[in-house]
Enzyme design. Structure first.
Site, PDB file in Angstrom:
ATOM      1  N   PHE A  13       0.812  -1.220   0.000  1.00 24.71           N
ATOM      2  CA  PHE A  13       0.000   0.000   0.000  1.00 24.71           C
ATOM      3  C   PHE A  13       0.843   1.267   0.000  1.00 24.71           C
ATOM      4  O   PHE A  13       0.366   2.326  -0.393  1.00 24.71           O
ATOM      5  CB  PHE A  13      -0.931   0.014   1.239  1.00 24.71           C
ATOM      6  CG  PHE A  13      -0.258   0.500   2.502  1.00 24.71           C
ATOM      7  CD1 PHE A  13      -0.194   1.859   2.790  1.00 24.71           C
ATOM      8  CD2 PHE A  13       0.360  -0.382   3.381  1.00 24.71           C
ATOM      9  CE1 PHE A  13       0.451   2.319   3.941  1.00 24.71           C
ATOM     10  CE2 PHE A  13       1.002   0.065   4.525  1.00 24.71           C
ATOM     11  CZ  PHE A  13       1.057   1.425   4.807  1.00 24.71           C
ATOM     12  N   LYS A  23      -1.206  -6.886  -9.353  1.00 22.98           N
ATOM     13  CA  LYS A  23      -2.158  -7.049  -8.240  1.00 22.98           C
ATOM     14  C   LYS A  23      -1.727  -6.038  -7.174  1.00 22.98           C
ATOM     15  O   LYS A  23      -0.877  -6.318  -6.336  1.00 22.98           O
ATOM     16  CB  LYS A  23      -2.075  -8.480  -7.707  1.00 22.98           C
ATOM     17  CG  LYS A  23      -3.314  -9.015  -7.011  1.00 22.98           C
ATOM     18  CD  LYS A  23      -3.789  -8.224  -5.817  1.00 22.98           C
ATOM     19  CE  LYS A  23      -2.944  -8.336  -4.603  1.00 22.98           C
ATOM     20  NZ  LYS A  23      -3.323  -7.395  -3.525  1.00 22.98           N
ATOM     21  N   CYS A  29       9.537   1.944   3.431  1.00 23.64           N
ATOM     22  CA  CYS A  29      10.497   0.873   3.739  1.00 23.64           C
ATOM     23  C   CYS A  29      11.909   1.431   3.812  1.00 23.64           C
ATOM     24  O   CYS A  29      12.808   0.778   4.313  1.00 23.64           O
ATOM     25  CB  CYS A  29      10.424  -0.211   2.687  1.00 23.64           C
ATOM     26  SG  CYS A  29      11.016   0.353   1.101  1.00 23.64           S
ATOM     27  N   GLU A  78       9.510  -4.245  12.861  1.00 21.41           N
ATOM     28  CA  GLU A  78       9.176  -3.030  12.112  1.00 21.41           C
ATOM     29  C   GLU A  78       7.915  -2.406  12.712  1.00 21.41           C
ATOM     30  O   GLU A  78       6.925  -3.109  12.932  1.00 21.41           O
ATOM     31  CB  GLU A  78       8.930  -3.421  10.659  1.00 21.41           C
ATOM     32  CG  GLU A  78       8.571  -2.272   9.760  1.00 21.41           C
ATOM     33  CD  GLU A  78       8.346  -2.729   8.312  1.00 21.41           C
ATOM     34  OE1 GLU A  78       7.641  -3.724   8.101  1.00 21.41           O
ATOM     35  OE2 GLU A  78       8.871  -2.058   7.401  1.00 21.41           O
TER      36      GLU A  78
HETATM   37  P1  NAD Z   1       1.524  -6.528   2.989  1.00 23.26           P
HETATM   38  O1  NAD Z   1       2.550  -7.611   3.074  1.00 23.26           O
HETATM   39  O2  NAD Z   1       0.403  -6.545   3.953  1.00 23.26           O
HETATM   40  O3  NAD Z   1       0.840  -6.550   1.531  1.00 23.26           O
HETATM   41  C1  NAD Z   1       1.591  -6.578   0.354  1.00 23.26           C
HETATM   42  C2  NAD Z   1       0.796  -7.310  -0.711  1.00 23.26           C
HETATM   43  O4  NAD Z   1       0.596  -8.657  -0.303  1.00 23.26           O
HETATM   44  C3  NAD Z   1      -0.582  -6.713  -0.979  1.00 23.26           C
HETATM   45  O5  NAD Z   1      -0.794  -6.681  -2.362  1.00 23.26           O
HETATM   46  C4  NAD Z   1      -1.515  -7.663  -0.263  1.00 23.26           C
HETATM   47  O6  NAD Z   1      -2.773  -7.754  -0.894  1.00 23.26           O
HETATM   48  C5  NAD Z   1      -0.790  -8.978  -0.331  1.00 23.26           C
HETATM   49  N1  NAD Z   1      -1.071  -9.848   0.807  1.00 23.26           N
HETATM   50  C6  NAD Z   1      -1.402  -9.463   2.065  1.00 23.26           C
HETATM   51  N2  NAD Z   1      -1.572 -10.524   2.846  1.00 23.26           N
HETATM   52  C7  NAD Z   1      -1.339 -11.606   2.075  1.00 23.26           C
HETATM   53  C8  NAD Z   1      -1.366 -13.024   2.343  1.00 23.26           C
HETATM   54  N3  NAD Z   1      -1.648 -13.505   3.542  1.00 23.26           N
HETATM   55  N4  NAD Z   1      -1.071 -13.853   1.325  1.00 23.26           N
HETATM   56  C9  NAD Z   1      -0.764 -13.378   0.115  1.00 23.26           C
HETATM   57  N5  NAD Z   1      -0.744 -12.061  -0.183  1.00 23.26           N
HETATM   58  C10 NAD Z   1      -1.024 -11.184   0.790  1.00 23.26           C
HETATM   59  O7  NAD Z   1       2.326  -5.154   3.028  1.00 23.26           O
HETATM   60  P2  NAD Z   1       1.734  -3.685   3.148  1.00 23.26           P
HETATM   61  O8  NAD Z   1       1.225  -3.474   4.534  1.00 23.26           O
HETATM   62  O9  NAD Z   1       0.844  -3.386   2.016  1.00 23.26           O
HETATM   63  O10 NAD Z   1       3.056  -2.809   2.935  1.00 23.26           O
HETATM   64  C11 NAD Z   1       3.909  -2.453   3.969  1.00 23.26           C
HETATM   65  C12 NAD Z   1       5.075  -3.412   4.067  1.00 23.26           C
HETATM   66  O11 NAD Z   1       5.782  -3.443   2.845  1.00 23.26           O
HETATM   67  C13 NAD Z   1       6.078  -2.986   5.114  1.00 23.26           C
HETATM   68  O12 NAD Z   1       6.552  -4.125   5.778  1.00 23.26           O
HETATM   69  C14 NAD Z   1       7.180  -2.342   4.290  1.00 23.26           C
HETATM   70  O13 NAD Z   1       8.455  -2.338   4.890  1.00 23.26           O
HETATM   71  C15 NAD Z   1       7.164  -3.211   3.090  1.00 23.26           C
HETATM   72  N6  NAD Z   1       7.785  -2.548   1.956  1.00 23.26           N
HETATM   73  C16 NAD Z   1       8.993  -3.002   1.542  1.00 23.26           C
HETATM   74  C17 NAD Z   1       9.627  -2.386   0.492  1.00 23.26           C
HETATM   75  C18 NAD Z   1      10.955  -2.876   0.003  1.00 23.26           C
HETATM   76  O14 NAD Z   1      11.354  -2.469  -1.064  1.00 23.26           O
HETATM   77  N7  NAD Z   1      11.648  -3.725   0.729  1.00 23.26           N
HETATM   78  C19 NAD Z   1       9.016  -1.298  -0.154  1.00 23.26           C
HETATM   79  C20 NAD Z   1       7.776  -0.867   0.300  1.00 23.26           C
HETATM   80  C21 NAD Z   1       7.167  -1.510   1.354  1.00 23.26           C
END
Ligand code: NAD
Length: 497
Positions: free
Chosen positions: A147, A171, A279, A381
């Site tokens: 997000f 997605k 991140c 985090e």
């Molecule tokens: P999230 O892991 O909740 O969601 C990411 C994606 O995974 C979404 O599209 C979501 O629909 C999907 N998803 C969620 N739960 C799932 C499940 N159980 N099974 C399969 N798919 C699932 O992450 P978020 O809250 O949207 O984003 C924040 C996180 O992303 C933080 O931990 C942040 O550090 C990380 N992030 C990392 C980077 C990087 O480059 N390393 C960049 C941006 C964000």
């Protein structure tokens, strides 16, 4: 209520489930997004299979022209994209422009696809023998995005994948899905064939369908680490190419000789900007030496107290609300945990309420001192406007702390000592290093990727690494004998004498 649908030419079946989209500034539901399933994905794949071969056969210069027009359209729509993004995410509009801009820069890089896709060539590797390589697209790529950067991260992925000749199924996060759809619309307006970039919305059900589908050979994921780990293993088990980037806990090392005014200025932006939902945020500061820590803390307190929190379209706000009420509660719980673990809450952002927007998901800026490495609030985090101070004794601690942390996304060192900075950069076990740069996100023609639990898989995002991820390298050895018939051109591979 505004309805957000999938972006795909094939008619989508009536959605069985929906997800509600907040306006984090007001705390109201503003839209609903359809959640897709395996049947919907099947349609998207059928469309992608129809359009991809012709796109791959389109010469790279023509593909680049589409990317170029797309870049121009994003620039022309910057303001409206940023406002739409801010309204669903909560980040302030200026920050949202940065989100779009950093994605746009990858599209700019992708405009140079004819140059970067040129292979290697050796003339005369043997008698009458030449060897060359060519990068070929994989077919259909998929991206699953978080997000917190709903414009930048999708563009990191589809920009490179599509320019290289693939079709792409995105997605995006179900929490702020409108901008990804808008980008896909603009891409068609730029001249891309319909169906080349499709956006399917969904949650775990759709993600699992993507992971399991045999016609998707490569998946790029960015999100939290447990999900990244899951995506990596499930995808790899099915023989897919997977890059999965996870969470982070980036440290900012402050050496005794650092310019503290500069550091405080950098930290307030890097720890609190976008409400800490980055991140590459800097949520941990590690001053080296007690004196450095005391001086830094003294300067940080008034700077943090001066931060202005506002709704996402407040032009004077430094940061806006966090994304959902659940996330606000989670951040506040982490502050409570930090307190219970024995750290000192110097500035407490819990219970913050913005006048006139009492239902918004705001968290006040929080400063926590005397944090130790045993505390779970240090190890995990928080992803909110919370800055933790871990006091280090010496330079060796500064190298050790980020190196031993489970996450290894980014790290920064603030110093005037070039030798110390150079040694730190070489030794620290973290993927991206800033030297007097608080948020060291590499420019689009380098590449992005963290280590340890911040990155599963071995190829980075964007730049030439991105190209490598979205293509296969074919190696061709050709022989055109001169027909002399004296045997001098006998087939002699592999020695090529
Ligand atoms: P999230 O892991 O909740 O969601 C990411 C994606 O995974 C979404 O599209 C979501 O629909 C999907 N998803 C969620 N739960 C799932 C499940 N159980 N099974 C399969 N798919 C699932 O992450 P978020 O809250 O949207 O984003 C924040 C996180 O992303 C933080 O931990 C942040 O550090 C990380 N992030 C990392 C980077 C990087 O480059 N390393 C960049 C941006 C964000």
């Amino acid at each position: 209520m505004r309805q957000i649908d999938h972006f795909m030419p094939a008619a989508s079946p009536a959605p069985t489930r929906k997800h509600q989209i907040w306006n984090p500034s007001t705390g109201e539901i503003q839209a609903e997004v359809a959640l897709g399933d395996a049947a919907l994905l099947e349609k998207a794949i059928a469309t992608a299979k129809e359009v991809q071969p012709a796109w791959a056969a389109t010469n790279p210069q023509k593909r680049a022209r589409v990317m170029f027009r797309f870049k121009e359209l994003i620039e022309a729509n910057m303001q409206s994209l940023a406002e739409l993004l801010a309204s669903e995410h909560g980040k302030v509009v200026d920050d949202a422009k940065g989100d779009v801009q950093r994605g746009l820069e990858v599209i700019e890089f992708a405009c140079g696809i004819p140059q970067v896709m040129k292979g290697e060539y050796t003339h005369g590797a043997g008698p009458g023998i030449d060897v060359y390589s060519m990068r070929q697209p994989l077919g259909i790529g998929a991206g699953i995005t978080p997000f917190n950067f709903p414009a930048m991260i999708p563009m990191w992925m589809f920009g490179m994948a599509i320019a290289a000749g693939n079709a792409f199924i995105l997605k995006p996060s179900e929490r702020d899905p409108s901008v990804p759809v808008r980008l896909a619309e603009l891409f068609v307006e730029a001249g891309a064939p319909e169906g080349l970039l499709q956006v399917v919305h969904g949650d775990k059900e759709m993600v699992d369908a993507i992971l399991d589908h045999p016609d998707i050979p490569a998946i790029s994921f960015v999100g939290s680490s447990d999900i990244a780990n899951y995506i990596y293993h499930r995808g790899a088990e099915r023989g897919k190419r997977v890059q999965a980037f996870g969470g982070a806990k980036n440290h900012g090392i402050v050496m005794p000789d650092a310019d503290l005014d500069q550091v405080v200025n950098d930290l307030t932006g890097a720890a609190f900007g976008s409400a800490g939902e980055r991140c590459m945020a800097l949520p941990v500061v590690v001053p080296v030496g007690e004196d450095t820590a005391d001086r830094l803390r003294e300067k940080l307190i008034p700077a943090i107290n001066a931060l202005r929190i506002g709704v996402s379209n407040d032009p004077d706000a430094h940061y806006g609300p966090v994304v959902t009420p659940e996330h606000k509660a989670r951040i506040e719980q982490w502050i409570t945990t930090a307190e219970e673990e024995g750290s000192e809450i110097v500035i407490d952002g819990r219970g913050f309420s913005l006048q006139g927007h009492e239902k918004g998901f705001f968290v006040g800026p929080t400063l926590i001192d005397r944090v130790t490495t045993q505390m779970s609030s240090y190890q995990e985090e928080i992803f909110g406007p919370v800055l933790q101070i871990v006091r280090a004794h010496e330079f060796e601690d500064a190298v050790r702390l980020p190196s031993e942390h489970q996450y290894g996304n980014g790290v920064a060192i603030f110093t005037r000592n070039g030798q110390a900075a150079r040694e730190f950069a070489a030794r620290v076990n973290v993927g991206m290093v800033g030297i007097n740069v608080p948020i060291p996100v590499p420019v689009s023609y380098h590449s992005f990727g963290g280590w340890k639990r911040s990155g599963f898989g071995d190829i980075d995002q964007y730049g030439t690494e991105g190209l490598a991820f979205w293509t296969k390298n074919k190696k061709v050895t050709q022989r055109w004998p001169d027909g002399g018939g004296d045997g001098s051109n006998a087939f002699i591979i592999p020695t090529m004498g």
